[in-house]
Scaffold this motif. Sequence first.
Motif, PDB file in Angstrom:
ATOM      1  N   LEU A 124       0.814  -1.219   0.000  1.00 39.79           N
ATOM      2  CA  LEU A 124       0.000   0.000   0.000  1.00 39.79           C
ATOM      3  C   LEU A 124       0.849   1.271   0.000  1.00 39.79           C
ATOM      4  O   LEU A 124       0.383   2.329  -0.420  1.00 39.79           O
ATOM      5  N   GLN A 125       2.086   1.163   0.461  1.00 38.29           N
ATOM      6  CA  GLN A 125       2.982   2.320   0.507  1.00 38.29           C
ATOM      7  C   GLN A 125       3.887   2.416  -0.709  1.00 38.29           C
ATOM      8  O   GLN A 125       4.774   3.267  -0.765  1.00 38.29           O
ATOM      9  N   ASP A 126       3.662   1.569  -1.698  1.00 37.80           N
ATOM     10  CA  ASP A 126       4.494   1.570  -2.895  1.00 37.80           C
ATOM     11  C   ASP A 126       4.416   2.928  -3.595  1.00 37.80           C
ATOM     12  O   ASP A 126       3.368   3.581  -3.593  1.00 37.80           O
ATOM     13  N   ARG A 127       5.530   3.338  -4.169  1.00 42.10           N
ATOM     14  CA  ARG A 127       5.586   4.636  -4.874  1.00 42.10           C
ATOM     15  C   ARG A 127       4.746   4.639  -6.140  1.00 42.10           C
ATOM     16  O   ARG A 127       4.347   5.689  -6.622  1.00 42.10           O
ATOM     17  N   ASP A 128       4.498   3.457  -6.673  1.00 37.54           N
ATOM     18  CA  ASP A 128       3.664   3.348  -7.877  1.00 37.54           C
ATOM     19  C   ASP A 128       2.199   3.382  -7.430  1.00 37.54           C
ATOM     20  O   ASP A 128       1.651   2.398  -6.932  1.00 37.54           O
ATOM     21  N   ALA A 129       1.568   4.516  -7.602  1.00 37.48           N
ATOM     22  CA  ALA A 129       0.199   4.719  -7.123  1.00 37.48           C
ATOM     23  C   ALA A 129      -0.792   3.750  -7.768  1.00 37.48           C
ATOM     24  O   ALA A 129      -1.756   3.332  -7.130  1.00 37.48           O
ATOM     25  N   GLU A 130      -0.555   3.387  -9.017  1.00 38.24           N
ATOM     26  CA  GLU A 130      -1.460   2.459  -9.694  1.00 38.24           C
ATOM     27  C   GLU A 130      -1.409   1.080  -9.045  1.00 38.24           C
ATOM     28  O   GLU A 130      -2.448   0.463  -8.775  1.00 38.24           O
ATOM     29  N   LYS A 131      -0.199   0.590  -8.780  1.00 39.45           N
ATOM     30  CA  LYS A 131      -0.058  -0.713  -8.117  1.00 39.45           C
ATOM     31  C   LYS A 131      -0.654  -0.676  -6.712  1.00 39.45           C
ATOM     32  O   LYS A 131      -1.396  -1.586  -6.312  1.00 39.45           O
ATOM     33  N   ALA A 132      -0.340   0.368  -5.954  1.00 40.10           N
ATOM     34  CA  ALA A 132      -0.882   0.503  -4.598  1.00 40.10           C
ATOM     35  C   ALA A 132      -2.402   0.576  -4.636  1.00 40.10           C
ATOM     36  O   ALA A 132      -3.085   0.005  -3.781  1.00 40.10           O
ATOM     37  N   GLY A 133      -2.939   1.260  -5.639  1.00 40.11           N
ATOM     38  CA  GLY A 133      -4.389   1.364  -5.790  1.00 40.11           C
ATOM     39  C   GLY A 133      -5.044   0.021  -6.066  1.00 40.11           C
ATOM     40  O   GLY A 133      -6.118  -0.277  -5.535  1.00 40.11           O
ATOM     41  N   ARG A 134      -4.406  -0.789  -6.908  1.00 37.65           N
ATOM     42  CA  ARG A 134      -4.940  -2.134  -7.186  1.00 37.65           C
ATOM     43  C   ARG A 134      -4.956  -2.984  -5.911  1.00 37.65           C
ATOM     44  O   ARG A 134      -5.914  -3.711  -5.644  1.00 37.65           O
ATOM     45  N   VAL A 135      -3.890  -2.867  -5.135  1.00 39.96           N
ATOM     46  CA  VAL A 135      -3.813  -3.617  -3.868  1.00 39.96           C
ATOM     47  C   VAL A 135      -4.925  -3.150  -2.928  1.00 39.96           C
ATOM     48  O   VAL A 135      -5.595  -3.965  -2.291  1.00 39.96           O
ATOM     49  N   MET A 136      -5.128  -1.839  -2.839  1.00 39.53           N
ATOM     50  CA  MET A 136      -6.184  -1.301  -1.966  1.00 39.53           C
ATOM     51  C   MET A 136      -7.546  -1.837  -2.385  1.00 39.53           C
ATOM     52  O   MET A 136      -8.335  -2.285  -1.541  1.00 39.53           O
ATOM     53  N   GLN A 137      -7.840  -1.819  -3.671  1.00 38.92           N
ATOM     54  CA  GLN A 137      -9.131  -2.314  -4.149  1.00 38.92           C
ATOM     55  C   GLN A 137      -9.313  -3.797  -3.840  1.00 38.92           C
ATOM     56  O   GLN A 137     -10.395  -4.227  -3.461  1.00 38.92           O
ATOM     57  N   ALA A 138      -8.263  -4.572  -3.992  1.00 39.83           N
ATOM     58  CA  ALA A 138      -8.338  -5.999  -3.673  1.00 39.83           C
ATOM     59  C   ALA A 138      -8.556  -6.208  -2.182  1.00 39.83           C
ATOM     60  O   ALA A 138      -9.389  -7.031  -1.769  1.00 39.83           O
ATOM     61  N   MET A 139      -7.814  -5.467  -1.359  1.00 37.12           N
ATOM     62  CA  MET A 139      -7.927  -5.594   0.101  1.00 37.12           C
ATOM     63  C   MET A 139      -9.340  -5.268   0.572  1.00 37.12           C
ATOM     64  O   MET A 139      -9.882  -5.927   1.451  1.00 37.12           O
ATOM     65  N   LEU A 140      -9.952  -4.273  -0.024  1.00 31.99           N
ATOM     66  CA  LEU A 140     -11.298  -3.866   0.384  1.00 31.99           C
ATOM     67  C   LEU A 140     -12.341  -4.951   0.146  1.00 31.99           C
ATOM     68  O   LEU A 140     -13.402  -4.941   0.775  1.00 31.99           O
ATOM     69  N   LYS A 141     -12.045  -5.907  -0.727  1.00 29.81           N
ATOM     70  CA  LYS A 141     -12.976  -7.001  -1.024  1.00 29.81           C
ATOM     71  C   LYS A 141     -12.710  -8.241  -0.166  1.00 29.81           C
ATOM     72  O   LYS A 141     -13.473  -9.200  -0.213  1.00 29.81           O
ATOM     73  N   MET A 142     -11.621  -8.216   0.609  1.00 23.32           N
ATOM     74  CA  MET A 142     -11.234  -9.389   1.396  1.00 23.32           C
ATOM     75  C   MET A 142     -11.792  -9.310   2.821  1.00 23.32           C
ATOM     76  O   MET A 142     -12.039  -8.235   3.329  1.00 23.32           O
ATOM     77  N   THR A 143     -11.959 -10.464   3.420  1.00 23.54           N
ATOM     78  CA  THR A 143     -12.151 -10.522   4.870  1.00 23.54           C
ATOM     79  C   THR A 143     -10.766 -10.797   5.437  1.00 23.54           C
ATOM     80  O   THR A 143     -10.064  -9.867   5.790  1.00 23.54           O
ATOM     81  N   LYS A 144     -10.355 -12.073   5.503  1.00 24.10           N
ATOM     82  CA  LYS A 144      -8.976 -12.407   5.893  1.00 24.10           C
ATOM     83  C   LYS A 144      -8.069 -12.023   4.731  1.00 24.10           C
ATOM     84  O   LYS A 144      -8.381 -12.307   3.572  1.00 24.10           O
ATOM     85  N   ILE A 145      -6.948 -11.390   5.034  1.00 20.87           N
ATOM     86  CA  ILE A 145      -6.027 -10.931   3.998  1.00 20.87           C
ATOM     87  C   ILE A 145      -5.245 -12.114   3.422  1.00 20.87           C
ATOM     88  O   ILE A 145      -4.701 -12.930   4.160  1.00 20.87           O
ATOM     89  N   ASP A 146      -5.203 -12.179   2.095  1.00 16.62           N
ATOM     90  CA  ASP A 146      -4.517 -13.230   1.361  1.00 16.62           C
ATOM     91  C   ASP A 146      -3.277 -12.616   0.693  1.00 16.62           C
ATOM     92  O   ASP A 146      -3.391 -11.892  -0.310  1.00 16.62           O
ATOM     93  N   ILE A 147      -2.109 -12.895   1.251  1.00 15.70           N
ATOM     94  CA  ILE A 147      -0.862 -12.302   0.764  1.00 15.70           C
ATOM     95  C   ILE A 147      -0.597 -12.668  -0.699  1.00 15.70           C
ATOM     96  O   ILE A 147      -0.260 -11.798  -1.505  1.00 15.70           O
ATOM     97  N   ALA A 148      -0.748 -13.935  -1.074  1.00 13.00           N
ATOM     98  CA  ALA A 148      -0.468 -14.367  -2.446  1.00 13.00           C
ATOM     99  C   ALA A 148      -1.370 -13.639  -3.441  1.00 13.00           C
ATOM    100  O   ALA A 148      -0.911 -13.218  -4.513  1.00 13.00           O
ATOM    101  N   GLU A 149      -2.623 -13.471  -3.098  1.00 15.09           N
ATOM    102  CA  GLU A 149      -3.548 -12.759  -3.979  1.00 15.09           C
ATOM    103  C   GLU A 149      -3.159 -11.292  -4.113  1.00 15.09           C
ATOM    104  O   GLU A 149      -3.190 -10.731  -5.210  1.00 15.09           O
ATOM    105  N   LEU A 150      -2.767 -10.665  -3.015  1.00 14.99           N
ATOM    106  CA  LEU A 150      -2.328  -9.262  -3.085  1.00 14.99           C
ATOM    107  C   LEU A 150      -1.084  -9.123  -3.955  1.00 14.99           C
ATOM    108  O   LEU A 150      -0.992  -8.186  -4.764  1.00 14.99           O
ATOM    109  N   GLN A 151      -0.154 -10.046  -3.820  1.00 12.90           N
ATOM    110  CA  GLN A 151       1.074  -9.993  -4.630  1.00 12.90           C
ATOM    111  C   GLN A 151       0.781 -10.226  -6.105  1.00 12.90           C
ATOM    112  O   GLN A 151       1.378  -9.596  -6.980  1.00 12.90           O
TER     113      GLN A 151
END
Length: 156
Positions: A124-151
């Motif tokens: 989420l702190q990545d300098r690439d705002a687009e990548k960080a944004g994709r991670v944020m959108q994915a996280m918002l759909k999760m209950t338990k956080i899935d590291i492999a899916e975020l990566q």
Amino acid sequence: MQKITPFLWFDDQAEEAARFYTSIFKNSKINAISHYGESGPRPAGMVMTVSFQLEGQEFTALNGGPEFKFNPAISLYVDCKTQAEVDFLWEKLCEGGRPDQCGWLTDRYGISWQIVPTTLTELLQDRDAEKAGRVMQAMLKMTKIDIAELQRIYAG
């Protein structure tokens, strides 16, 4: 001794909760248990406070009565290094509780926890705002956080 100690108000489950938490987290222990005396306000002999540690963090649990309840305005944040740690804590803390969104859960005592992998914070702190944004959108759909899916989503 730490300067600030979270003080958790329970109805009458302070010792049960402290024992539950110390059974889950490594480097944890019950430090002391005190009891109400004859002067009340709870029955004499009832557990009043339980001092305990979770991963070196001091807590105090109080059997204060039913007047106050926990809510998500205060939560306990747990930084997890691996998916195995996320999975273990999630499973244990959800027993008798309920999962919530974005890595949050409420345990059987009503306490809110955030079970968050270090990887999520880094992505989420990545300098690439687009990548960080994709991670944020994915996280918002999760209950338990899935590291492999975020990566996977981060990599695009």
